[in-house]
Design an enzyme around this catalytic site. Structure first.
Site, PDB file in Angstrom:
ATOM      1  N   ASP A   1      39.116  35.453  33.810  1.00  0.00           N
ATOM      2  CA  ASP A   1      39.470  36.871  33.797  1.00  0.00           C
ATOM      3  C   ASP A   1      38.221  37.632  34.195  1.00  0.00           C
ATOM      4  OD1 ASP A   1      40.222  39.456  33.362  1.00  0.00           O
ATOM      5  OD2 ASP A   1      40.509  39.266  31.204  1.00  0.00           O
TER       6      ASP A   1
ATOM      7  N   LYS B   1      34.238  45.831  39.594  1.00  0.00           N
ATOM      8  CA  LYS B   1      35.615  45.469  39.928  1.00  0.00           C
ATOM      9  C   LYS B   1      36.363  46.631  40.585  1.00  0.00           C
ATOM     10  CE  LYS B   1      39.787  43.602  37.714  1.00  0.00           C
ATOM     11  NZ  LYS B   1      40.324  43.049  36.448  1.00  0.00           N
TER      12      LYS B   1
ATOM     13  N   GLU C   1      47.180  39.748  36.543  1.00  0.00           N
ATOM     14  CA  GLU C   1      46.862  39.799  35.114  1.00  0.00           C
ATOM     15  C   GLU C   1      48.108  39.935  34.226  1.00  0.00           C
ATOM     16  OE1 GLU C   1      44.084  42.955  35.190  1.00  0.00           O
ATOM     17  OE2 GLU C   1      42.474  41.724  36.041  1.00  0.00           O
TER      18      GLU C   1
ATOM     19  N   ASP D   1      48.487  46.872  29.328  1.00  0.00           N
ATOM     20  CA  ASP D   1      47.129  46.349  29.536  1.00  0.00           C
ATOM     21  C   ASP D   1      46.137  47.500  29.644  1.00  0.00           C
ATOM     22  OD1 ASP D   1      44.823  45.056  30.204  1.00  0.00           O
ATOM     23  OD2 ASP D   1      45.569  44.162  32.050  1.00  0.00           O
TER      24      ASP D   1
END
Length: 287
Positions: free
Chosen positions: A11, A74, A155, A178
């Protein structure tokens, strides 16, 4: 190191990353060299050091070495070709792929030390909203880290797969909520047999725990000035003070998940010291 190898799952997060593998039929997260199960996605590239510093040390000194520290990479991967780091006298260009590769290198090295297995084949999770550019750049980061990226998994799909297969194997339509360190997504997923399909995904690509941290820092700054009699207009621009403030506010945020209040000790100088207390109600109100 053992010659035994397996496929690891990574992850690669906005603020924290982790790596895991299947052990006795269950997903098992590897501990890093600091003995923790998540690694800050922070990379420090000092001009005086040949090897980048990755993880907790880089995070804990991110304000002290702000010009040479990269966070939240990211959010830039696949979208920004390169960005500048360093002070005015020592500017350098780095790419999000290079920075992400350094994070992946540390995850792989720490997992290898923890499991005594080679870390080569990996699956990396990506947000559901990632397009072709972001996905290709993530794969390239893995390659630059010396890894064999055998696949990408969205994800929310990974989360639903774990829940539906580990917790409840029935066919279902589920909603995956999330809220990460830098992004927020909500995804509807349908499972039929062994097939999992994303129905739709929405969210905010710039909302996460870092926003809660920023709001808490602003409140604590205000409370500190009130407690010490400092002027509201006086800047708190000392790097050591701000680094301590940032780290303590993040700890306080976590404490407020289970406690009704948290204390944040701060020291500006001999005349200006305070133990700032923030209640959960105050925190909820400002966020």
């Amino acid at each position: 190191m053992s010659e035994i190898s397996t496929t690891f799952g990574i992850d690669l997060g906005t603020t924290y990353s982790c790596i895991s593998y299947m052990k006795d039929g269950h997903a098992t997260v590897c501990a890093n060299r600091e003995g923790e199960y998540t690694t800050p996605s922070v990379v420090q590239m000092l001009p005086t050091e040949s090897t980048p510093i990755v993880g907790k040390t880089a995070k804990d000194t991110s304000i002290l070495y702000a010009d040479d520290t990269i966070q939240f990479v990211k959010s830039k991967i696949g979208l920004v070709e390169s960005f500048e780091i360093g002070d005015e006298d020592n500017r350098r260009s780095v790419t999000p792929i290079q920075v992400s590769a350094e994070i992946l290198k540390k995850l792989a090295a720490d997992a290898a030390a923890d499991t005594n297995m080679e870390v080569k084949d990996v699956v990396i999770t990506v947000p559901a909203y990632f397009g072709t550019n972001e996905r290709d750049a993530t794969i390239q980061a893995g390659i630059e880290a010396g890894l064999n990226v055998i696949g990408l998994v969205e994800e929310p799909t990974a989360a639903a797969f774990y829940y539906l297969c580990e917790k409840d194997d029935a066919d279902a339509t589920v909603c995956v909520f999330d809220l990460g360190g830098g992004t927020f997504d909500i995804t509807a997923i349908q499972k039929k047999g062994t097939e999992i399909q994303v129905i739709t995904s929405e969210g905010n690509h710039d909302l996460g725990g870092k926003n809660w941290d920023a709001a808490l820092i602003t409140l604590v700054e205000q409370k500190f000035k009130e407690a010490t009699g400092m002027s509201e207009d006086e800047p708190l621009d000392d790097n050591d003070f701000m680094q301590n403030l940032q780290l303590n506010c993040e700890k306080a945020k976590k404490q407020l998940s289970s406690a009704t209040s948290a204390s944040i000790p701060l020291n500006w100088d001999r005349q200006h010291k305070a133990n700032v207390v923030v209640t959960r109600d105050e925190f909820d109100q400002i966020t």
